[in-house]
Design a protein around this motif. Structure first.
Motif, PDB file in Angstrom:
ATOM      1  N   THR A 337       0.868  -1.229  -0.071  1.00 15.73           N
ATOM      2  CA  THR A 337      -0.027  -0.242  -0.055  1.00 15.73           C
ATOM      3  C   THR A 337       1.061   1.287  -0.060  1.00 15.73           C
ATOM      4  OG1 THR A 337      -0.007   0.078   2.286  1.00 15.73           O
ATOM      5  CG2 THR A 337      -1.652  -1.312   1.281  1.00 15.73           C
ATOM      6  N   PRO A 338       0.339   2.551  -0.225  1.00 16.65           N
ATOM      7  CA  PRO A 338       1.051   3.559  -0.284  1.00 16.65           C
ATOM      8  C   PRO A 338       1.802   3.951   1.031  1.00 16.65           C
ATOM      9  CG  PRO A 338      -1.011   4.057  -1.432  1.00 16.65           C
ATOM     10  CD  PRO A 338      -1.153   2.669  -0.985  1.00 16.65           C
ATOM     11  N   GLU A 339       1.185   3.195   2.107  1.00 11.75           N
ATOM     12  CA  GLU A 339       1.718   3.272   3.628  1.00 11.75           C
ATOM     13  C   GLU A 339       2.892   2.044   3.686  1.00 11.75           C
ATOM     14  OE1 GLU A 339      -1.566   3.375   2.615  1.00 11.75           O
ATOM     15  OE2 GLU A 339      -1.745   5.297   2.923  1.00 11.75           O
ATOM     16  N   GLY A 340       3.211   1.461   2.845  1.00  4.59           N
ATOM     17  CA  GLY A 340       4.069   0.535   2.869  1.00  4.59           C
ATOM     18  C   GLY A 340       3.676  -1.002   3.518  1.00  4.59           C
ATOM     19  N   GLU A 341       2.446  -1.263   3.640  1.00  3.95           N
ATOM     20  CA  GLU A 341       1.785  -2.302   4.391  1.00  3.95           C
ATOM     21  C   GLU A 341       1.638  -3.457   3.093  1.00  3.95           C
ATOM     22  OE1 GLU A 341       1.251  -3.319   7.626  1.00  3.95           O
ATOM     23  OE2 GLU A 341       2.495  -1.366   7.587  1.00  3.95           O
ATOM     24  N   PRO A 342       2.081  -4.531   3.048  1.00  8.31           N
ATOM     25  CA  PRO A 342       1.855  -5.531   2.005  1.00  8.31           C
ATOM     26  C   PRO A 342       0.523  -6.041   2.060  1.00  8.31           C
ATOM     27  CG  PRO A 342       3.713  -6.247   3.552  1.00  8.31           C
ATOM     28  CD  PRO A 342       2.860  -5.091   4.206  1.00  8.31           C
ATOM     29  N   ASN A 343      -0.117  -5.972   0.784  1.00 11.58           N
ATOM     30  CA  ASN A 343      -1.453  -6.339   0.509  1.00 11.58           C
ATOM     31  C   ASN A 343      -1.714  -7.501  -0.419  1.00 11.58           C
ATOM     32  OD1 ASN A 343      -0.986  -4.723  -1.568  1.00 11.58           O
ATOM     33  ND2 ASN A 343      -2.417  -3.363  -1.196  1.00 11.58           N
ATOM     34  N   PHE A 344      -0.527  -8.115  -1.232  1.00 10.56           N
ATOM     35  CA  PHE A 344      -0.454  -8.926  -1.943  1.00 10.56           C
ATOM     36  C   PHE A 344       0.815  -9.691  -2.326  1.00 10.56           C
ATOM     37  CE2 PHE A 344       0.483 -10.161  -6.323  1.00 10.56           C
ATOM     38  CZ  PHE A 344      -0.680 -11.094  -6.830  1.00 10.56           C
ATOM     39  N   PHE A 345       0.670 -11.293  -2.019  1.00  7.42           N
ATOM     40  CA  PHE A 345       1.912 -11.886  -2.688  1.00  7.42           C
ATOM     41  C   PHE A 345       1.366 -12.697  -3.828  1.00  7.42           C
ATOM     42  CE2 PHE A 345       3.953 -11.956   1.775  1.00  7.42           C
ATOM     43  CZ  PHE A 345       4.375 -10.660   1.692  1.00  7.42           C
ATOM     44  N   ASN A 346       2.004 -13.230  -4.828  1.00  7.41           N
ATOM     45  CA  ASN A 346       1.532 -14.047  -5.850  1.00  7.41           C
ATOM     46  C   ASN A 346       1.867 -15.631  -5.313  1.00  7.41           C
ATOM     47  OD1 ASN A 346       4.443 -14.147  -6.089  1.00  7.41           O
ATOM     48  ND2 ASN A 346       4.396 -14.533  -8.109  1.00  7.41           N
ATOM     49  N   LYS A 347       1.226 -16.479  -5.794  1.00  9.58           N
ATOM     50  CA  LYS A 347       1.234 -17.973  -5.108  1.00  9.58           C
ATOM     51  C   LYS A 347       2.705 -18.534  -4.923  1.00  9.58           C
ATOM     52  CE  LYS A 347      -0.866 -22.222  -6.083  1.00  9.58           C
ATOM     53  NZ  LYS A 347       0.251 -22.845  -5.937  1.00  9.58           N
TER      54      LYS A 347
END
Length: 816
Positions: A337-347
């Protein structure tokens, strides 16, 4: 003319046009109910304009000609105007049609379908408003000029203009519908057909009632007329308008309609009829255009909805494909996210970690810090977190190498990078990152560096000078040995670039450069010897060689060369050459001595015989009385021995100078007999018995008779001398000859003496075991036999004595 002929319309179409035009003129004549006012509606104007609107411009002359024929024919049938007046009136009608069609085509897009409000307004204004001005002006002027029906220009012009305009409004739409749907099929549903039938009945009923006068108001027809225009659009409007015109005409002609009356009011009624039809046509066409536009808008909206739905489905499909693609990409993808929080990992990344993105959430940490603390190597966790946080704050791109823990606990090196995605205002909306597993590559690079170090060490250990140049001849690398030899710093590139100019010996520098340039140009292998200047200024000889390294296309990418220090070898070879020269001189001197010894050895016996015979000759001549006969015989022996000595000297000289004498076939057994007789006195003096074992019928051998006799004399004399010390045993000298195979003979001289003490040195010149020997006999014998292509050898007998044997090849004609 040919061009006009090439664009002629089909005759059927032209014939139908002429027929319709004539019928339109007849219909107009039928409505000419007002005496002295002419026609009230001119249908041919609408037919003419509709035809030219749809026809190609190049075919217009044909339609104009057809209209002319039609109108003149109609004039003949009904109007009976003077021909010039009829022609002028037609000219006005033709100009009206051409002007109206040209203006409509210029304003509306082809093909003209009157499906939009803009097209209908343009058609009404241009075709029904402006174009009739031309025909009304020309026609009214013609009527006034020729005094037809006592019309003035002012009174005829409005009626003409309204009549043409009404004809355009009513007939042209129907003509366009017919022309454009000539071969089409109506695609109405059953309900639409029922609606059309109901509408038709209502329309006909209302029209009949209103036009017949049962209904007080003619415009009451407008609701069903507009209904047809709304529901069936342009086609419905065109059909109902032509029906309305026909019904109106029928009731008006029969005098039962609202527009029929007494002659005083007929002119006003006709104008009202024209206005009624024109207003009805204008209203129906406008409503039809609005309805069509609405229908098209609805269709467009539905199509847009369908397209939007398909687009959404396509987007969903693309998103699914993109998701599959993202999971198939052999890298690890992640998003922040713009704040640096991970919100997606690919499989692939989820499988690598063995946990999902939500599994790393901790109540007391941010998601990013929790994930880094879980999967990053302890040595890299702090720097990785700081780098990511700094990029999130500053918006800079992220790039870093770090280690991540795999699901099995193994840490692997990753090369990560991330870029921010910004909106139009520059605001960061997402961070997209990728991590590439470079663990294998790093290990491979480390292994490669180790191999390079090993290779570099091996190169430095090679006892040669190695170098590398570019395809342009620029020196780029030398090994440590060569750098030390030249006194260079191998890391100083500038020094390497200029070293070639000073290291070659001045005597070879130009030749080296010529050969090197040719090899660089042709790709040939470089190989030559030259001198290089050592760091202390001493030039040393080198053997240089270089080969090109090519890529897969055959292009030279590098030249690798080496040079060996051959300075010591060159000096050694020079010393060896000088020693060889001295040895050759010594050998010549030894050969001269050997020649002298050989001559002395071989001439000794004939000289001894000459001396003995000289003494004998002297005794025979000193006897009283002198024995002349015996003296002559002795003198002849002296002469023979002298000639023999001369022949021996000549043969020895020829033997040492490798000069060949003529050889002739000869019997070896006969030579043995002659030698035995020649040495009979010496043999008898030594009390030696000669035992000959000669094979009969031996083939002849091509030989030098004198030289072979020398061999026999030397071998027999050696045998005699070898038996000088034998006193108690019989002294026997055995001479044997026999066939040796199919192409040679062998002769053996066997004695019963003491044998050879050193058999390996018996053929060495000047080697002898005799007290007064010269050591040249066997050496000369072997040289003679070998000059005849044979072989001579010695061996000690098993019991006592020794055997000397030789083998001579037969002449080719004797070999069998």
């Amino acid at each position: 003319m040919m061009r006009i002929w090439a664009h002629r319309p089909p005759l059927l179409h032209l014939g139908l046009f002429i027929a319709a035009y004539v019928l339109g003129c007849g219909f107009a004549q039928l409505l000419a109910i007002v005496p002295g006012t002419g026609i009230s509606i001119w249908p041919p104007s609408g037919l003419f304009i509709a035809t030219l609107v749809l026809a190609s411009r190049s075919s217009w002359p044909w339609w104009v000609l057809g209209g002319c024929l039609s109108e003149l024919f109609s004039n003949f049938l009904w109007f009976h105007s003077p021909l010039p007046a009829a022609f002028l009136i037609y000219v006005g009608n033709a100009l009206e049609a051409v002007a109206g069609a040209w203006l409509v085509n210029r304003t509306c897009k082809r093909p003209v379908r009157l499906e939009t409000l803009q097209e209908v307004l343009a058609f009404v204004v241009l075709a029904a408003g402006i174009a009739p001005i031309v025909s009304a002006t020309v026609g009214s002027a013609t009527l006034a000029w020729f005094g037809i029906q006592s019309q003035s220009f002012v009174t005829a012009w409005p009626l003409w203009w309204i009549g043409d305009a009404t004809g355009v409004l009513i007939v042209a739409p129907l003509a366009l519908v017919v022309f454009q749907n000539w071969r089409g099929k109506a695609q109405f549903s059953t309900a639409r057909w029922m609606e059309a039938c109901v509408l038709g009945l209502i329309f006909l009923g209302v029209a009949a009632l209103s036009m017949s006068g049962y209904l007080p108001f003619a415009y009451i027809i407008m609701p069903p007329l507009l209904w047809a225009a709304v529901r069936f659009e342009f086609k419905g409007a065109a059909v109902t308008l032509i029906l309305l015109a026909l019904i109106t005409a029928i009731f008006t002609v029969t005098g039962a309609g609202q527009f029929a009356g007494d002659p005083e009011s007929q002119k006003h009624k006709q104008i009202m009829l024209q206005l009624f039809l024109a207003i009805s046509a204008f209203s129906a066409l406008i409503v039809a255009a609005i309805s069509r536009q609405h229908h098209l808008a609805v269709l467009t909206l539905r199509q847009s909805e369908r397209s939007l739905r398909e687009l959404v489905e396509a987007l969903q499909h693309s998103e699914q494909q993109l998701s599959q693609f993202v999971n198939m990409v052999p890298v690890y993808l992640w998003r922040l996210t713009p704040e640096g929080e991970p919100n997606f990992f690919n499989k692939r990344l989820t499988d690598f970690f063995g946990l999902d993105i939500a599994d790393a959430d901790r109540p007391d940490k941010s998601r990013l810090a929790a994930i880094i603390g879980t999967v990053a190597h302890p040595d890299d966790a702090t720097s990785l977190g700081d780098a990511l946080n700094r990029c999130v704050v500053t918006g800079e791109s992220f790039s870093m190498k770090y280690r991540l823990r795999r699901a099995d606990g193994m840490y692997r090196w990753m090369e990560g990078s991330a870029e921010p995605m910004r909106d139009h205002g520059g605001r960061i909306v997402q961070w997209y990152g990728v991590s590439i597993d470079i663990d294998d590559r790093l290990h491979a690079e480390e292994a490669l560096r180790n191999r390079e170090r090993e290779l570099s060490l091996l190169v430095d250990m090679v006892p040669s000078h190695l170098w590398r140049v570019t395809p342009e001849g620029e020196l780029t690398l030398v090994n440590k040995r060569m750098a030390d030899f030249l006194g260079l710093d191998s890391g100083n590139k500038r020094q390497l670039e200029t070293v070639f100019d000073t290291i070659f010996h001045p005597d070879e520098a130009e030749a080296v450069w010529q050969v090197l340039r040719r090899c660089l140009r042709t790709g040939e292998t470089f190989s030559m010897n030259y001198r290089l200047r050592r760091a202390d200024g001493v030039y040393r000889w080198m053997s240089g060689r270089a080969d090109p390294l090519r890529d897969e296309s055959g292009r030279i990418v590098q030249w690798f060369g080496l040079c060996h220090d051959i300075d010591d070898r060159v000096h050694a070879e020079e010393a060896l050459r000088r020693a060889s020269d001295r040895l050759a001189q010594a050998t010549q001197a030894a050969s001269l001595a050997e020649l002298s010894a050989s001559i002395a050895h071989e001439v000794n016996q004939p000289l001894a015989a000459i001396v003995a015979n000289s003494h004998a000759c002297h005794r025979w001549l000193s006897a009283q009385p002198p024995n002349i006969e015996r003296a002559k015989i002795t003198a002849e022996r002296i002469t023979r021995d002298a000639n023999s000595a001369a022949d021996v000297v000549g043969r020895i000289r020829a033997l040492f100078s490798h000069t060949s004498h003529a050889r002739s076939p000869d019997d070896v057994n006969r030579l043995i007999g002659e030698v035995c007789r020649l040495m009979a006195d010496e043999i008898a003096a030594k009390d030696i018995r000669i035992q000959r074992d000669l094979e009969q019928d031996l083939p002849s051998v091509a030989l030098d008779r004198v030289q072979v006799q020398q061999v026999f004399v030397n071998l027999i004399r050696n045998g005699i001398e070898a038996m000088d010390s034998v006193e108690d045993d019989p002294r026997v000298l055995q001479i044997c000859s026999c066939r040796d195979g199919r192409d040679a003979i062998r002769v053996e001289v066997r004695d019963t003496g003491t044998g050879f003490r050193d058999p390996n040195r018996v053929f060495e010149p000047f080697f002898t075991t005799k007290q007064n020997g010269m050591g040249m006999g066997l050496a000369i014998c072997r040289s003679i036999i070998e000059s005849h292509g044979g072989r001579l050898w010695t061996t000690n007998n098993e019991t006592r004595g020794a055997t000397v044997a030789f083998r001579l090849p037969l002449a080719p004609s004797e070999a069998s």
